[in-house]
Scaffold this motif. Sequence first.
Motif, PDB file in Angstrom:
ATOM      1  N   GLY A 105       0.856  -1.371  -0.025  1.00 25.88           N
ATOM      2  CA  GLY A 105      -0.028  -0.131   0.118  1.00 25.88           C
ATOM      3  C   GLY A 105       0.872   1.075  -0.064  1.00 25.88           C
ATOM      4  N   SER A 106       0.415   2.109   0.936  1.00 24.97           N
ATOM      5  CA  SER A 106       1.190   3.627   0.834  1.00 24.97           C
ATOM      6  C   SER A 106       2.528   3.500   1.641  1.00 24.97           C
ATOM      7  CB  SER A 106       0.203   4.730   1.471  1.00 24.97           C
ATOM      8  OG  SER A 106      -0.067   4.150   2.788  1.00 24.97           O
ATOM      9  N   GLU A 107       2.944   2.351   2.146  1.00 23.17           N
ATOM     10  CA  GLU A 107       4.079   2.129   2.959  1.00 23.17           C
ATOM     11  C   GLU A 107       5.489   2.360   2.253  1.00 23.17           C
ATOM     12  OE1 GLU A 107       4.708  -0.799   6.097  1.00 23.17           O
ATOM     13  OE2 GLU A 107       2.695  -1.793   5.160  1.00 23.17           O
ATOM     14  N   ALA A 108       5.090   2.065   0.649  1.00 22.41           N
ATOM     15  CA  ALA A 108       6.407   2.342  -0.190  1.00 22.41           C
ATOM     16  C   ALA A 108       5.974   3.307  -1.131  1.00 22.41           C
ATOM     17  CB  ALA A 108       6.444   0.761  -0.876  1.00 22.41           C
ATOM     18  N   THR A 109       7.270   3.802  -1.953  1.00 23.56           N
ATOM     19  CA  THR A 109       7.002   4.642  -3.002  1.00 23.56           C
ATOM     20  C   THR A 109       7.799   3.702  -4.063  1.00 23.56           C
ATOM     21  OG1 THR A 109       9.222   5.535  -2.446  1.00 23.56           O
ATOM     22  CG2 THR A 109       7.241   6.831  -1.584  1.00 23.56           C
ATOM     23  N   TYR A 110       7.314   4.192  -5.338  1.00 26.17           N
ATOM     24  CA  TYR A 110       7.853   3.387  -6.415  1.00 26.17           C
ATOM     25  C   TYR A 110       8.062   4.429  -7.407  1.00 26.17           C
ATOM     26  CZ  TYR A 110       5.015  -0.053  -4.045  1.00 26.17           C
ATOM     27  OH  TYR A 110       4.363  -1.030  -3.125  1.00 26.17           O
ATOM     28  N   GLU A 111       9.376   3.910  -8.127  1.00 24.08           N
ATOM     29  CA  GLU A 111       9.763   4.615  -9.491  1.00 24.08           C
ATOM     30  C   GLU A 111      10.020   3.754 -10.497  1.00 24.08           C
ATOM     31  OE1 GLU A 111      11.670   8.665  -8.862  1.00 24.08           O
ATOM     32  OE2 GLU A 111      12.552   7.517  -6.980  1.00 24.08           O
ATOM     33  N   GLU A 112       9.839   4.045 -11.702  1.00 19.62           N
ATOM     34  CA  GLU A 112      10.202   3.280 -12.890  1.00 19.62           C
ATOM     35  C   GLU A 112      11.242   3.810 -13.881  1.00 19.62           C
ATOM     36  OE1 GLU A 112       6.615   1.059 -14.091  1.00 19.62           O
ATOM     37  OE2 GLU A 112       7.298   1.156 -16.035  1.00 19.62           O
ATOM     38  N   ALA A 113      11.983   3.024 -14.508  1.00 15.59           N
ATOM     39  CA  ALA A 113      13.057   3.626 -15.326  1.00 15.59           C
ATOM     40  C   ALA A 113      13.485   2.594 -16.273  1.00 15.59           C
ATOM     41  CB  ALA A 113      14.308   3.971 -14.525  1.00 15.59           C
ATOM     42  N   PRO A 114      13.785   3.075 -17.357  1.00 22.08           N
ATOM     43  CA  PRO A 114      14.236   2.137 -18.720  1.00 22.08           C
ATOM     44  C   PRO A 114      15.635   1.538 -18.472  1.00 22.08           C
ATOM     45  CG  PRO A 114      14.571   4.453 -19.283  1.00 22.08           C
ATOM     46  CD  PRO A 114      14.047   4.612 -17.892  1.00 22.08           C
ATOM     47  N   ILE A 115      15.822   0.523 -19.085  1.00 18.78           N
ATOM     48  CA  ILE A 115      17.150  -0.232 -18.915  1.00 18.78           C
ATOM     49  C   ILE A 115      16.919  -1.350 -20.096  1.00 18.78           C
ATOM     50  CG2 ILE A 115      16.275  -2.248 -17.516  1.00 18.78           C
ATOM     51  CD1 ILE A 115      19.109  -1.991 -16.101  1.00 18.78           C
ATOM     52  N   GLY A 116      18.359  -1.922 -20.506  1.00 17.10           N
ATOM     53  CA  GLY A 116      18.310  -2.559 -21.863  1.00 17.10           C
ATOM     54  C   GLY A 116      17.801  -1.936 -22.895  1.00 17.10           C
ATOM     55  N   GLY A 117      17.409  -2.607 -23.888  1.00 17.72           N
ATOM     56  CA  GLY A 117      16.904  -2.106 -25.259  1.00 17.72           C
ATOM     57  C   GLY A 117      16.053  -0.724 -25.031  1.00 17.72           C
ATOM     58  N   GLU A 118      15.369  -0.838 -23.861  1.00 21.96           N
ATOM     59  CA  GLU A 118      14.502   0.384 -23.599  1.00 21.96           C
ATOM     60  C   GLU A 118      15.418   1.568 -23.253  1.00 21.96           C
ATOM     61  OE1 GLU A 118      11.224   1.065 -23.897  1.00 21.96           O
ATOM     62  OE2 GLU A 118      10.895  -0.899 -24.889  1.00 21.96           O
ATOM     63  N   GLY A 119      16.441   1.138 -22.426  1.00 19.97           N
ATOM     64  CA  GLY A 119      17.494   2.212 -22.126  1.00 19.97           C
ATOM     65  C   GLY A 119      18.099   2.850 -23.490  1.00 19.97           C
ATOM     66  N   VAL A 120      18.485   1.801 -24.337  1.00 25.36           N
ATOM     67  CA  VAL A 120      19.011   2.496 -25.575  1.00 25.36           C
ATOM     68  C   VAL A 120      18.229   3.507 -26.398  1.00 25.36           C
ATOM     69  CG1 VAL A 120      20.103   1.566 -27.825  1.00 25.36           C
ATOM     70  CG2 VAL A 120      20.471   0.405 -25.732  1.00 25.36           C
ATOM     71  N   LYS A 121      16.836   3.008 -26.501  1.00 22.15           N
ATOM     72  CA  LYS A 121      16.047   3.835 -26.915  1.00 22.15           C
ATOM     73  C   LYS A 121      15.535   5.154 -26.337  1.00 22.15           C
ATOM     74  CE  LYS A 121      12.032   1.173 -28.125  1.00 22.15           C
ATOM     75  NZ  LYS A 121      10.554   0.681 -27.784  1.00 22.15           N
ATOM     76  N   ALA A 122      15.661   5.220 -24.820  1.00 22.21           N
ATOM     77  CA  ALA A 122      15.335   6.467 -24.335  1.00 22.21           C
ATOM     78  C   ALA A 122      16.572   7.271 -24.356  1.00 22.21           C
ATOM     79  CB  ALA A 122      15.059   6.063 -22.861  1.00 22.21           C
ATOM     80  N   ALA A 123      17.585   6.650 -23.993  1.00 23.91           N
ATOM     81  CA  ALA A 123      18.826   7.713 -23.817  1.00 23.91           C
ATOM     82  C   ALA A 123      20.165   7.038 -24.603  1.00 23.91           C
ATOM     83  CB  ALA A 123      19.203   7.360 -22.330  1.00 23.91           C
ATOM     84  N   GLY A 124      20.282   6.180 -25.561  1.00 25.25           N
ATOM     85  CA  GLY A 124      21.230   5.708 -26.169  1.00 25.25           C
ATOM     86  C   GLY A 124      22.277   4.707 -25.681  1.00 25.25           C
ATOM     87  N   THR A 125      21.784   4.297 -24.401  1.00 23.41           N
ATOM     88  CA  THR A 125      22.770   3.284 -23.519  1.00 23.41           C
ATOM     89  C   THR A 125      21.755   2.298 -22.754  1.00 23.41           C
ATOM     90  OG1 THR A 125      24.516   3.243 -21.817  1.00 23.41           O
ATOM     91  CG2 THR A 125      23.137   4.963 -21.966  1.00 23.41           C
ATOM     92  N   PRO A 126      22.376   0.989 -22.818  1.00 27.92           N
ATOM     93  CA  PRO A 126      21.550   0.265 -21.926  1.00 27.92           C
ATOM     94  C   PRO A 126      21.191   0.321 -20.408  1.00 27.92           C
ATOM     95  CG  PRO A 126      23.547  -1.020 -22.859  1.00 27.92           C
ATOM     96  CD  PRO A 126      23.606   0.540 -23.199  1.00 27.92           C
ATOM     97  N   LEU A 127      22.374   0.828 -19.940  1.00 27.41           N
ATOM     98  CA  LEU A 127      22.114   1.585 -18.582  1.00 27.41           C
ATOM     99  C   LEU A 127      22.203   3.020 -18.631  1.00 27.41           C
ATOM    100  CD1 LEU A 127      21.393   0.745 -15.477  1.00 27.41           C
ATOM    101  CD2 LEU A 127      24.074   0.566 -15.354  1.00 27.41           C
ATOM    102  N   PRO A 128      21.015   3.723 -18.591  1.00 22.95           N
ATOM    103  CA  PRO A 128      21.333   5.281 -18.755  1.00 22.95           C
ATOM    104  C   PRO A 128      21.669   5.638 -17.271  1.00 22.95           C
ATOM    105  CG  PRO A 128      19.248   4.328 -19.650  1.00 22.95           C
ATOM    106  CD  PRO A 128      19.782   3.205 -19.066  1.00 22.95           C
ATOM    107  N   PRO A 129      22.315   6.744 -17.446  1.00 24.50           N
ATOM    108  CA  PRO A 129      22.879   7.196 -15.960  1.00 24.50           C
ATOM    109  C   PRO A 129      21.731   7.622 -14.809  1.00 24.50           C
ATOM    110  CG  PRO A 129      24.072   8.376 -17.884  1.00 24.50           C
ATOM    111  CD  PRO A 129      22.947   7.620 -18.359  1.00 24.50           C
ATOM    112  N   ALA A 130      20.388   8.071 -15.493  1.00 23.00           N
ATOM    113  CA  ALA A 130      19.509   8.309 -14.586  1.00 23.00           C
ATOM    114  C   ALA A 130      19.071   7.116 -14.067  1.00 23.00           C
ATOM    115  CB  ALA A 130      18.277   8.989 -15.400  1.00 23.00           C
ATOM    116  N   THR A 131      18.909   5.981 -14.793  1.00 22.21           N
ATOM    117  CA  THR A 131      18.667   4.759 -14.058  1.00 22.21           C
ATOM    118  C   THR A 131      19.549   3.917 -13.096  1.00 22.21           C
ATOM    119  OG1 THR A 131      17.491   4.253 -16.390  1.00 22.21           O
ATOM    120  CG2 THR A 131      18.004   2.384 -14.737  1.00 22.21           C
ATOM    121  N   LEU A 132      20.852   4.393 -13.401  1.00 23.09           N
ATOM    122  CA  LEU A 132      21.783   3.791 -12.609  1.00 23.09           C
ATOM    123  C   LEU A 132      21.623   4.807 -11.182  1.00 23.09           C
ATOM    124  CD1 LEU A 132      24.127   2.117 -11.374  1.00 23.09           C
ATOM    125  CD2 LEU A 132      25.790   3.978 -12.575  1.00 23.09           C
ATOM    126  N   ALA A 133      21.441   6.068 -11.203  1.00 21.63           N
ATOM    127  CA  ALA A 133      21.160   7.050 -10.087  1.00 21.63           C
ATOM    128  C   ALA A 133      20.010   6.525  -9.203  1.00 21.63           C
ATOM    129  CB  ALA A 133      21.041   8.486 -10.451  1.00 21.63           C
TER     130      ALA A 133
END
Length: 352
Positions: free
Chosen positions: A28-56
């Motif tokens: 429930g509301s005990e947790a917060t969630y974020e979502e980020a691209p990685i893999g092929g989606e990372g390449v699509k979004a930021a040109g690299t399979p592990l975008p720096p924003a995802t790593l951060a």
Amino acid sequence: MNILILPGDGIGKEVTAQAARILKAVLGSEATYEEAPIGGEGVKAAGTPLPPATLALAQKADAILFGAVGLPGDELGPRDKRPGLGLLTLRRELKLYANFRPAILYPELVDASSLKPELVRDLDLMVLRELNGDIYYGTPRGISVENGVRVGINTMRYSEPEIERIAHVGFKAARGRGRKLCSVDKANVLETMVLWRETVQRIAKEYPDVEFRNLYVDAASMELLRAPKQFDLILAPNMFGDILSDAAAMLTGSIGMLPSASIGEGNKGLYEPVHGSAPDIAGKDIANPLAAILSAAMLLRHSFGREEDAARIERAVRSVLASGLRTADIAGAGREKVGTAAMGGAVLAALR
Ligand code: NAD
């Protein structure tokens, strides 16, 4: 509790969506969630399979729920754009070096196993795979031309402290289970594996209450398929652990049933199904989401100490299987099949 969801590619997106539904229902509301691209989606979004924003985001998250990465034919592209590199880099950056892969055969799925019921009934096996070393990371590596001939090179490398570290994790985990550890190597051929064997044997002396033995990986794979219940915990270097745990998956009915937890020194962990992005079935709503859902249970247990919530999810999965619901991979002949979202919905409804 800050949970990062990394769906990745192919069925990774479909199965993490179901696992996230379950997590959100439990926390429930005990947790917060974020979502980020990685893999092929990372390449699509930021040109690299592990975008720096995802790593951060991964560095600041308390736990990560991961799907799968990989696109058809990606091994033929440039290495720095390969989806799989996103996951390999993330594991290494977060120092998640111990990968627990429980292979449990649910009684309801005895007939879905690749082996006869009498060989696998009540199977409860743990593969502990080292995750930060071995041939996956060693250098030199690459494809080059020598004397006009193309040559591929990879380096199998382990330092003694890396082996000691995973061996201690293995023996401690064995103490919490059946007190039996089998270390797998290829010491008859490879020097790296001689070091592995010598080191694990030395550490074993500190755990006299754990029954210990070594097997060469070829013998181990044969024994795993011949008489899997002789094993309790299998400790393996990165590559052999990768392969043996996929084989163990088939004993449990389907690769779609195997969750995993990758952990390091702290409570942070990355939780993911053992399977890949399965491009052959992606987008069809037929993937089995149970490995991802059971990975969410491991997340609650290992990262947040929520044993009761983890057990709730595992009970819900069992009751759904007991009710007869099956995705295509575990259905066998003559049984009705449900889709990914329907299976996730059934587990959600069975939570109590
Ligand atoms: P895979 O695990 O994706 O698929 C192997 C077989 O199992 C396929 O027939 C697939 O349809 C089936 N399968 C897998 N998961 C399933 C599920 N949940 N439900 C039902 N059936 C399922 O392995 P692969 O085909 O060798 O690799 C496909 C891609 O995934 C490649 O790009 C590979 O590099 C990548 N991969 C990623 C990971 C990861 O992200 N951790 C792991 C393994 C492979």
